[in-house]
Design a protein around this motif. Structure first.
Motif, PDB file in Angstrom:
ATOM      1  N   LEU A  87       3.322   5.993  -2.958  1.00  0.00           N
ATOM      2  CA  LEU A  87       4.482   6.621  -3.596  1.00  0.00           C
ATOM      3  C   LEU A  87       4.326   6.674  -5.110  1.00  0.00           C
ATOM      4  N   ASP A  88       3.806   5.586  -5.709  1.00  0.00           N
ATOM      5  CA  ASP A  88       3.574   5.570  -7.156  1.00  0.00           C
ATOM      6  C   ASP A  88       2.607   6.680  -7.564  1.00  0.00           C
ATOM      7  N   ARG A  89       1.510   6.817  -6.819  1.00  0.00           N
ATOM      8  CA  ARG A  89       0.526   7.856  -7.160  1.00  0.00           C
ATOM      9  C   ARG A  89       1.144   9.245  -7.046  1.00  0.00           C
ATOM     10  N   ARG A  90       1.962   9.446  -6.013  1.00  0.00           N
ATOM     11  CA  ARG A  90       2.604  10.760  -5.867  1.00  0.00           C
ATOM     12  C   ARG A  90       3.591  11.028  -6.991  1.00  0.00           C
ATOM     13  N   GLN A  91       4.318  10.015  -7.398  1.00  0.00           N
ATOM     14  CA  GLN A  91       5.351  10.217  -8.404  1.00  0.00           C
ATOM     15  C   GLN A  91       4.799  10.174  -9.827  1.00  0.00           C
ATOM     16  N   PHE A  92       3.862   9.256 -10.108  1.00  0.00           N
ATOM     17  CA  PHE A  92       3.446   9.010 -11.497  1.00  0.00           C
ATOM     18  C   PHE A  92       1.971   9.328 -11.764  1.00  0.00           C
ATOM     19  N   GLY A  93       1.181   9.644 -10.768  1.00  0.00           N
ATOM     20  CA  GLY A  93      -0.252   9.855 -10.978  1.00  0.00           C
ATOM     21  C   GLY A  93      -1.032   8.661 -10.483  1.00  0.00           C
ATOM     22  N   GLY A  94      -2.325   8.657 -10.702  1.00  0.00           N
ATOM     23  CA  GLY A  94      -3.203   7.690 -10.091  1.00  0.00           C
ATOM     24  C   GLY A  94      -3.353   6.331 -10.742  1.00  0.00           C
ATOM     25  N   GLN A 114       0.829  -1.196   0.000  1.00  0.00           N
ATOM     26  CA  GLN A 114       0.000   0.000   0.000  1.00  0.00           C
ATOM     27  C   GLN A 114       0.874   1.261   0.000  1.00  0.00           C
ATOM     28  N   TYR A 115       1.988   1.225   0.704  1.00  0.00           N
ATOM     29  CA  TYR A 115       2.883   2.378   0.742  1.00  0.00           C
ATOM     30  C   TYR A 115       3.501   2.623  -0.634  1.00  0.00           C
ATOM     31  N   LYS A 116       3.873   1.526  -1.298  1.00  0.00           N
ATOM     32  CA  LYS A 116       4.396   1.634  -2.660  1.00  0.00           C
ATOM     33  C   LYS A 116       3.359   2.280  -3.571  1.00  0.00           C
TER      34      LYS A 116
END
Length: 135
Positions: free
Chosen positions: A123-130, A118-120
């Motif tokens: 981080l993915d959403r913050r870096q690459f979008g939803g 879930q943490y990954k």
């Protein structure tokens, strides 16, 4: 032999060593690097820092976690905090937050208790979008 793993042929053993060579080289490098840095930092100072970290972790666990420690996944009602359970007999423990935490503290505690998948995703959403989520 009781408890012995499956037998492998000499050719299979050589192939396994070849496959794991880079992993072993990376581990050996990082292990040497860690101990060089630990020595430069000082053993006494390192023990003191570890003790402070453990004390702070215990205080946060008492403040944030229901039961003060890990729980079976089935006991964690919040799906965002429930760890993935792989097939098989292994059970991955997780953390449930205490009831009644103020919103800002609940957010801080949730960040500390969020399982790695879930943490990954966060981080993915913050870096690459939803669009990136684990299955």
């Amino acid at each position: 032999q009781a408890g012995a793993g499956p037998r492998v042929s000499p050719a299979q053993a050589a192939r396994l060593r070849q496959w794991n060579h880079l992993d072993w080289a990376l581990y050996a490098h990082l292990n040497r690097s860690f101990w060089r840095r630990a020595e430069a930092f000082g053993a006494t100072r390192l023990r003191e820092e570890v003790a402070r970290l453990r004390h702070r972790r215990a205080a946060l666990a008492r403040r944030c976690l229901r039961g003060g420690g890990p729980l079976p996944a089935g006991a964690i009602a919040d799906g965002r905090l429930r760890p993935f359970q792989p097939p098989g007999r292994a059970q991955i423990l997780g953390y449930a937050l205490r009831d009644g935490l103020p919103p800002a503290e609940r957010e801080r505690c949730a960040r500390l208790a969020t399982p790695e998948l879930q943490y990954k995703d966060i981080l993915d959403r913050r870096q690459f979008g939803g669009g990136n989520v684990s299955v």
